[in-house]
Design an enzyme around this catalytic site. Structure first.
Site, PDB file in Angstrom:
ATOM      1  N   LYS A 179     -55.370  -3.605  64.360  1.00  0.00           N
ATOM      2  CA  LYS A 179     -55.837  -2.536  63.285  1.00  0.00           C
ATOM      3  C   LYS A 179     -54.428  -2.286  62.544  1.00  0.00           C
ATOM      4  O   LYS A 179     -53.587  -1.563  62.700  1.00  0.00           O
ATOM      5  CB  LYS A 179     -56.040  -1.082  64.012  1.00  0.00           C
ATOM      6  CG  LYS A 179     -56.766  -0.339  63.171  1.00  0.00           C
ATOM      7  CD  LYS A 179     -56.397   1.266  63.339  1.00  0.00           C
ATOM      8  CE  LYS A 179     -54.953   1.588  62.957  1.00  0.00           C
ATOM      9  NZ  LYS A 179     -54.770   1.606  61.341  1.00  0.00           N
ATOM     10  N   GLU A 253     -42.465   1.084  69.050  1.00  0.00           N
ATOM     11  CA  GLU A 253     -41.454   0.595  68.090  1.00  0.00           C
ATOM     12  C   GLU A 253     -41.422   1.704  66.863  1.00  0.00           C
ATOM     13  O   GLU A 253     -42.516   1.808  66.090  1.00  0.00           O
ATOM     14  CB  GLU A 253     -41.232  -0.839  67.547  1.00  0.00           C
ATOM     15  CG  GLU A 253     -40.159  -1.235  66.841  1.00  0.00           C
ATOM     16  CD  GLU A 253     -40.026  -1.037  65.492  1.00  0.00           C
ATOM     17  OE1 GLU A 253     -39.238   0.236  64.984  1.00  0.00           O
ATOM     18  OE2 GLU A 253     -40.532  -1.773  64.540  1.00  0.00           O
ATOM     19  N   CYS A 287     -37.456   0.471  59.223  1.00  0.00           N
ATOM     20  CA  CYS A 287     -37.019   1.467  60.222  1.00  0.00           C
ATOM     21  C   CYS A 287     -35.689   1.322  60.609  1.00  0.00           C
ATOM     22  O   CYS A 287     -35.043   2.325  61.108  1.00  0.00           O
ATOM     23  CB  CYS A 287     -38.069   1.329  61.366  1.00  0.00           C
ATOM     24  SG  CYS A 287     -38.234  -0.626  62.062  1.00  0.00           S
ATOM     25  N   GLU A 386     -35.650  10.558  58.827  1.00  0.00           N
ATOM     26  CA  GLU A 386     -35.729   9.249  58.086  1.00  0.00           C
ATOM     27  C   GLU A 386     -36.643   9.584  56.861  1.00  0.00           C
ATOM     28  O   GLU A 386     -37.916   9.824  56.709  1.00  0.00           O
ATOM     29  CB  GLU A 386     -36.853   8.413  59.126  1.00  0.00           C
ATOM     30  CG  GLU A 386     -36.875   7.113  58.750  1.00  0.00           C
ATOM     31  CD  GLU A 386     -37.902   6.296  59.551  1.00  0.00           C
ATOM     32  OE1 GLU A 386     -37.756   4.952  59.876  1.00  0.00           O
ATOM     33  OE2 GLU A 386     -38.690   6.859  60.231  1.00  0.00           O
TER      34      GLU A 386
END
Length: 484
Positions: A179, A253, A287, A386
């Site tokens: 997906k 992750e 990331c 972040e």
């Protein structure tokens, strides 16, 4: 359906059971070119009925009963088919999410075939059972597929992150329901075209782009045996809760706020040369990017000025231009979010030494100037959140212990780097940083090394032989002891 680089891209069907399947519903997403904000494609989005069909088809087939050598041969053919499409795939991703093509050609073009080849080699080793002679029994340890894998991937490195799940899953004999994120729904179908060309058996790889509802339905689906997710920490927590309740294996992750620790003896020129890749890769939409830069206080002004000059000089522009180092962000919403965080940083007293707005002449598209903040500490919101955009914070430290403390003072633990002219010192400092990965005088994911994080950066590892383990189900067969 067309896939012309200069034209409109339309994907009106899903890839399920080895064939193109029309959607059960009518939901579609318009795709906008990141560099211009102009529409250039449309894709169907999956609903729960489409997810059900994909899982149902993934439950059947001979893939898990094939030998590792047979799977390896098919995987290598799949890699060849992807390689033939690599340049077009890289360009398509650049149009979708703004990634400079110079990065995309490796990450989205050639990295997936490389991973398939690596895990094909490991698949060949799965054919041999492990026979152990104990006191009470001879134990035959068999390694089989865990089953149906739900692979939920984000938009920032869509092809590479899909490969990090698909390759080990196929090697183990699992089937996959992929997906992809709506923002990069178009490039996912390159896998379908390659699968058909390579002769991947029907139902082994199924592709159903969708939003949150489709993703949640897939993660909790009773036909799914394992979940592999890359994305935000917030989404990862929600998925982890579902999988914990279901006792379903999951790999997560997630986010990061990594630090680049410049030691007292750091070669500043070497760091500056690597900074675009280490701290601003994919326009900061990475990331593991080292967006916190830790500088010794007595060199702070020197380092801030040098970083500012370097970041200011980076060419900003069309991601398809070979010279572009900083492209647009993935969407208008992401651009506005990043600009909002930049404004909040300024309001809190941090000093933007360069950037902080929309680049002149780049009002079309989703551009943000590469930005450097100074005169702040690690408690500032922009040093802790972040941001996922081209925004760096330069933080001073007093002594090596203080540097390590600041590096570790984060809810995240995904990446990091250490910069020093003393390799032994660099490795010693790397060992003190609480993170799943650390680079010494550079940072580069390699297929041989396990990648993943600790704390709010996730659970489990991808890549390396460790990346195969989550897809392998172990079975001990107890045989009568050998006569003595």
């Amino acid at each position: 359906m067309t896939n012309d680089l200069a034209g409109t891209v339309e994907r009106s069907s899903f890839f399920v059971g080895g064939r193109w399947r029309p959607p059960a519903g009518t939901e579609r997403v318009d795709m906008f070119e990141a560099a211009t904000g102009s529409p250039f494609g449309v894709a169907a989005l999956a609903g729960t009925a489409d997810v059900d069909a994909a899982v149902s088809d993934a439950l059947h087939g001979p893939w898990g009963r094939a030998t590792g050598a047979e799977r390896a041969a098919t995987m290598r053919r799949l890699g060849v088919a992807l390689t033939a499409r690599a340049k077009g795939t890289a360009a398509l991703v650049s149009r979708e999410n703004g990634m400079p093509r110079s990065l995309s050609i490796g990450a989205n073009g050639f990295a997936p075939p490389m991973m398939l080849d690596y895990y094909a080699g490991l698949a060949e080793q799965l054919d041999v059972d492990d026979l152990r002679s104990g006191t009470l029994a001879r134990v035959r340890v068999r390694r089989g597929p865990v089953g149906v894998v739900a692979a939920v991937t984000p938009w920032n490195y869509p092809q590479a992150l899909a490969a990090m799940k698909i390759a080990p899953a196929l090697a183990a004999g699992c089937t996959v329901v992929l997906k992809p994120a709506p923002e990069t729904a178009l490039d996912a179908y390159v896998w379908a075209e390659a699968a058909l060309e390579a002769g991947l058996p029907d139902g082994v790889l199924n592709i159903v782009p969708g939003g949150r509802e489709a993703g949640a339905h897939l993660v909790a689906h009773p036909g799914v045996d394992k979940v592999a997710f890359t994305g935000s920490t917030a989404a990862g927590r929600a998925i982890g809760e579902v999988c914990g309740r279901l006792l379903r294996p999951v790999t997560l992750e997630l986010g990061g706020k990594s630090a680049a620790l410049l030691a007292e003896d750091a070669d500043l020129d070497a760091f500056l040369a690597a900074l675009p890749e280490v701290s601003l890769a994919n326009n900061g939409q990475t990331c593991h990017a080292c967006t916190r830069i830790l500088a010794p206080r007595h060199r702070y002004r020197e380092i801030v000025d040098a970083i500012t000059d370097t970041v200011r000089s980076l060419p900003v522009g069309d991601p398809l231009d070979r010279d572009t180092r900083i492209g647009p962000l993935v969407s208008g919403a992401q651009r506005d979010r990043v600009l909002g965080l930049v404004a909040a940083g300024r309001a809190a007293g941090a000093r933007a030494t360069t950037g902080g707005g929309v680049p002149e002449g780049r009002e079309r598209g989703w551009f943000v100037e590469p930005t450097v903040f100074a005169d702040l500490d690690n408690d500032a919101a922009i040093a802790r959140e972040e941001i996922f955009g081209p925004v760096l914070c330069v933080l001073p430290y007093d002594g090596e212990d203080d540097a390590v403390r600041i590096a570790n003072d984060s809810e995240y633990g995904l990446g990091g780097t250490v910069w020093t002219t003393d390799p032994g010192r660099g490795q010693a400092l790397a060992d003190r940083i609480r993170s799943g990965t650390v680079g010494v005088n550079h940072y580069a994911l390699d297929v041989l090394g396990p990648f993943g994080g600790i704390k709010a950066s996730g659970l489990g590892r991808e890549l390396g032989p460790e990346g195969l383990s989550p897809y392998v189900a172990l079975k001990s067969v107890y045989l009568t002891p050998e006569s003595r």
